[in-house]
Design a protein around this motif. Structure first.
Motif, PDB file in Angstrom:
ATOM      1  N   THR A 177      -0.295  -5.320  -1.227  1.00 61.71           N
ATOM      2  CA  THR A 177      -1.184  -5.573  -2.360  1.00 61.71           C
ATOM      3  C   THR A 177      -0.535  -5.213  -3.686  1.00 61.71           C
ATOM      4  O   THR A 177      -0.614  -5.967  -4.659  1.00 61.71           O
ATOM      5  CB  THR A 177      -2.487  -4.767  -2.194  1.00 61.71           C
ATOM      6  OG1 THR A 177      -3.143  -5.188  -0.992  1.00 61.71           O
ATOM      7  CG2 THR A 177      -3.416  -4.997  -3.373  1.00 61.71           C
ATOM      8  N   GLU A 178       0.136  -4.051  -3.731  1.00 62.77           N
ATOM      9  CA  GLU A 178       0.728  -3.592  -4.985  1.00 62.77           C
ATOM     10  C   GLU A 178       1.815  -4.529  -5.488  1.00 62.77           C
ATOM     11  O   GLU A 178       1.997  -4.712  -6.698  1.00 62.77           O
ATOM     12  CB  GLU A 178       1.304  -2.181  -4.811  1.00 62.77           C
ATOM     13  CG  GLU A 178       0.276  -1.120  -4.479  1.00 62.77           C
ATOM     14  CD  GLU A 178      -0.080  -1.060  -2.999  1.00 62.77           C
ATOM     15  OE1 GLU A 178      -0.935  -0.250  -2.633  1.00 62.77           O
ATOM     16  OE2 GLU A 178       0.498  -1.852  -2.223  1.00 62.77           O
ATOM     17  N   ALA A 179       2.548  -5.132  -4.562  1.00 58.17           N
ATOM     18  CA  ALA A 179       3.646  -6.010  -4.952  1.00 58.17           C
ATOM     19  C   ALA A 179       3.155  -7.262  -5.660  1.00 58.17           C
ATOM     20  O   ALA A 179       3.934  -7.964  -6.309  1.00 58.17           O
ATOM     21  CB  ALA A 179       4.468  -6.410  -3.724  1.00 58.17           C
ATOM     22  N   GLY A 180       1.871  -7.534  -5.585  1.00 56.21           N
ATOM     23  CA  GLY A 180       1.331  -8.682  -6.292  1.00 56.21           C
ATOM     24  C   GLY A 180       1.525  -8.584  -7.790  1.00 56.21           C
ATOM     25  O   GLY A 180       1.552  -9.606  -8.492  1.00 56.21           O
ATOM     26  N   ALA A 181       1.684  -7.350  -8.318  1.00 56.52           N
ATOM     27  CA  ALA A 181       1.906  -7.170  -9.755  1.00 56.52           C
ATOM     28  C   ALA A 181       3.181  -7.860 -10.211  1.00 56.52           C
ATOM     29  O   ALA A 181       3.303  -8.266 -11.369  1.00 56.52           O
ATOM     30  CB  ALA A 181       1.966  -5.687 -10.102  1.00 56.52           C
ATOM     31  N   LEU A 182       4.152  -7.997  -9.313  1.00 56.32           N
ATOM     32  CA  LEU A 182       5.432  -8.593  -9.688  1.00 56.32           C
ATOM     33  C   LEU A 182       5.336 -10.095  -9.900  1.00 56.32           C
ATOM     34  O   LEU A 182       6.214 -10.681 -10.533  1.00 56.32           O
ATOM     35  CB  LEU A 182       6.474  -8.293  -8.608  1.00 56.32           C
ATOM     36  CG  LEU A 182       6.680  -6.814  -8.255  1.00 56.32           C
ATOM     37  CD1 LEU A 182       7.741  -6.678  -7.170  1.00 56.32           C
ATOM     38  CD2 LEU A 182       7.057  -6.010  -9.486  1.00 56.32           C
ATOM     39  N   THR A 183       4.286 -10.716  -9.398  1.00 58.07           N
ATOM     40  CA  THR A 183       4.187 -12.171  -9.491  1.00 58.07           C
ATOM     41  C   THR A 183       3.727 -12.656 -10.864  1.00 58.07           C
ATOM     42  O   THR A 183       3.729 -13.858 -11.117  1.00 58.07           O
ATOM     43  CB  THR A 183       3.215 -12.712  -8.425  1.00 58.07           C
ATOM     44  OG1 THR A 183       1.882 -12.227  -8.713  1.00 58.07           O
ATOM     45  CG2 THR A 183       3.628 -12.259  -7.026  1.00 58.07           C
TER      46      THR A 183
END
Length: 290
Positions: A177-183
């Protein structure tokens, strides 16, 4: 630093996965742009993670942060057990006698109760663990291109800097979920060509980002982030400036505007010490003059 995680996790990544495995070691200046851009990011990531954990490297410095919570200056000391900080100024003025007494009491209580300090360390470790998870994703989360002709940052003392633009790779599938910030993050990075370390990073939230389909949080487009770093010797780099302007809606409730600006200064190298000794050192230092 509250809210800094989004940018710390965007300071390059160190996977050794797909794409070109070329490294940038011992590359002459004339050949800098012959190296695949991603390779600079891979190198910078390794150094960024080392700086994040700064094993066997300890500093004392000041932070000045201006945010919705106020204008504060803190004395910060890194110890073997973790980082401790003492509030020394508020709203441009040294603490009052009453405020200083409260801060001293807080630190003395922490010194007398290792369990209290352990809770403090655990809270701060959550950001570091998040960075450990997200930083390695950066080479594959972004597409990097050289930006020749861009001005150097001038913040690394002279060695040439590699300047790269980055934007989300549409093929990247966030593993959590947190990695969605990179998109939703794009911008520009400056990397010291000698040390392969990040010198400056600028980022813009180019599109809205949902966490948990927007039920947990939503970051609105248009946010801006800037990070500057400097070398303090012996391969140790640390932030000198960070700013963040974001609009975030949490848990489908009200929107919060985050506007934080922080600087680091007065860096001093220290030997290893316990957190109790670090607190004693800070408490023995007089407050800035009124």
């Amino acid at each position: 630093m509250p809210g800094c995680l989004l940018f710390l996790t965007a300071v390059a990544g160190g996977t050794a996965g797909a794409q070109n495995a070329t490294t940038t070691k011992d590359v002459g200046e004339a050949a800098l742009q012959s190296i695949p851009p991603r390779s600079w990011v891979v190198d910078a990531a390794k150094n960024e993670l080392e700086a994040l954990h700064h094993t066997d490297s300890y500093l004392r410095y000041r932070t000045h942060t201006v945010s919705e919570k106020g204008d504060v200056v803190r004395d910060v000391v890194e110890s073997r057990d973790g980082t401790v900080a003492r509030l020394i100024m508020r709203d441009g003025k040294p603490l009052t006698e009453e405020q200083d007494q409260g801060e001293r009491q807080r630190l003395n209580d922490m010194m007398a109760s290792p369990s209290t300090y352990l809770r403090h360390v655990r809270n701060s470790e959550s950001d570091r663990k998040m960075a450990d998870k997200l930083v390695p994703l950066m080479p594959d989360a972004m597409i990097y291109t050289y930006t020749p002709g861009q001005p150097q940052s001038g913040k690394n003392g002279g060695p040439p800097e590699v300047v790269l633009d980055y934007k989300p790779d549409p093929k990247f599938n966030p593993p959590n979920t947190e990695a969605g910030a990179l998109t939703g993050l794009e911008g520009r990075v400056w990397i010291d060509a000698k040390s392969h370390t990040l010198v400056r990073m600028e980022g813009t939230i180019s599109r809205g980002v949902n966490f948990g389909w927007g039920m947990l949080a939503h970051i609105y487009p248009g946010g801006k982030l800037v990070l500057d770093q400097t070398s303090v010797g012996e391969n140790r780099w640390i932030f000198t400036y960070f700013s963040m302007k974001l609009s975030v809606r949490a848990l489908m409730l009200k929107t919060v505007n985050v506007n934080t600006e922080s600087t680091g200064s007065d860096f001093q190298k220290l030997g290893p010490m316990s957190y109790q000794d670090a607190i004693r050192m800070m408490l023995a230092t007089p407050l800035p003059e009124r």
